[in-house]
Motif scaffolding. Structure first.
Motif, PDB file in Angstrom:
ATOM      1  N   LEU A  91     -48.213  69.130 -52.993  1.00  0.00           N
ATOM      2  CA  LEU A  91     -48.181  67.668 -53.064  1.00  0.00           C
ATOM      3  C   LEU A  91     -48.677  67.142 -51.730  1.00  0.00           C
ATOM      4  O   LEU A  91     -48.173  67.555 -50.679  1.00  0.00           O
ATOM      5  N   ARG A  92     -49.664  66.236 -51.778  1.00  0.00           N
ATOM      6  CA  ARG A  92     -50.241  65.673 -50.556  1.00  0.00           C
ATOM      7  C   ARG A  92     -50.187  64.151 -50.649  1.00  0.00           C
ATOM      8  O   ARG A  92     -50.653  63.592 -51.627  1.00  0.00           O
ATOM      9  N   ILE A  93     -49.657  63.540 -49.607  1.00  0.00           N
ATOM     10  CA  ILE A  93     -49.613  62.082 -49.560  1.00  0.00           C
ATOM     11  C   ILE A  93     -50.528  61.599 -48.452  1.00  0.00           C
ATOM     12  O   ILE A  93     -50.443  62.064 -47.318  1.00  0.00           O
ATOM     13  N   SER A  94     -51.410  60.682 -48.809  1.00  0.00           N
ATOM     14  CA  SER A  94     -52.233  59.988 -47.819  1.00  0.00           C
ATOM     15  C   SER A  94     -51.874  58.506 -47.903  1.00  0.00           C
ATOM     16  O   SER A  94     -50.988  58.116 -48.666  1.00  0.00           O
ATOM     17  N   ALA A  95     -52.572  57.675 -47.165  1.00  0.00           N
ATOM     18  CA  ALA A  95     -52.295  56.241 -47.203  1.00  0.00           C
ATOM     19  C   ALA A  95     -52.585  55.655 -48.580  1.00  0.00           C
ATOM     20  O   ALA A  95     -51.943  54.700 -48.999  1.00  0.00           O
TER      21      ALA A  95
END
Length: 143
Positions: free
Chosen positions: A77-81
């Motif tokens: 799981l990757r969160i960016s802006a």
């Protein structure tokens, strides 16, 4: 003695990754771990719920269609802006996912239709051999 079948995958500190057994239990654990990790993030309304459904579908597909005995699948799981990106990697690169019309009498065949409905975008990346990564992205802001 029980052995854990999960292994943390090296990912940047703000991301989450884990290796899981390609079994129904591993798929359920993928969803539970994702829900717990997402709960600690400040996500817009509905994103964590949609992400949990997508993780459940992609992990179930990895455990069902991407299974190779003795080889795990990976959840990241990757969160960016702008987006939450969900990635599920298995070792069956020759078996690409595709949406198909679900039979009203059938018990399966609706998972990718659900992913398509919930995600802003989704797709497949081939490799490294012999694997593939099925990914989906959810927008974190309204257009």
């Amino acid at each position: 003695m029980n052995q854990k079948s999960t292994t943390q995958v090296p990912v940047p500190a703000h991301d989450f990754g884990v290796l899981l057994s390609p079994t129904p239990r591993g798929a359920r654990l993928a969803r539970l771990l994702a829900v717990e990790w997402l709960r600690s993030r400040e996500l817009p309304y509905g994103v964590a719920e949609a992400a949990a459904q997508i993780v459940a579908e992609l992990a179930a597909n990895a455990a069902t269609h991407g299974r190779v005995s003795g080889r795990n699948f990976r959840l990241v799981l990757r969160i960016s802006a702008e987006v939450l990106r969900i990635e599920v990697t298995d070792t069956r690169g020759e078996r690409l996912p595709r949406t198909q019309p679900a039979s009203p009498e059938g018990d399966s065949g609706r998972g990718l239709l659900l992913v398509e409905a919930l995600a802003g975008r989704w797709g497949v990346e081939i490799g490294p051999v012999p694997g593939k990564t099925v990914w989906a992205e959810l927008a974190l802001s309204h257009p």
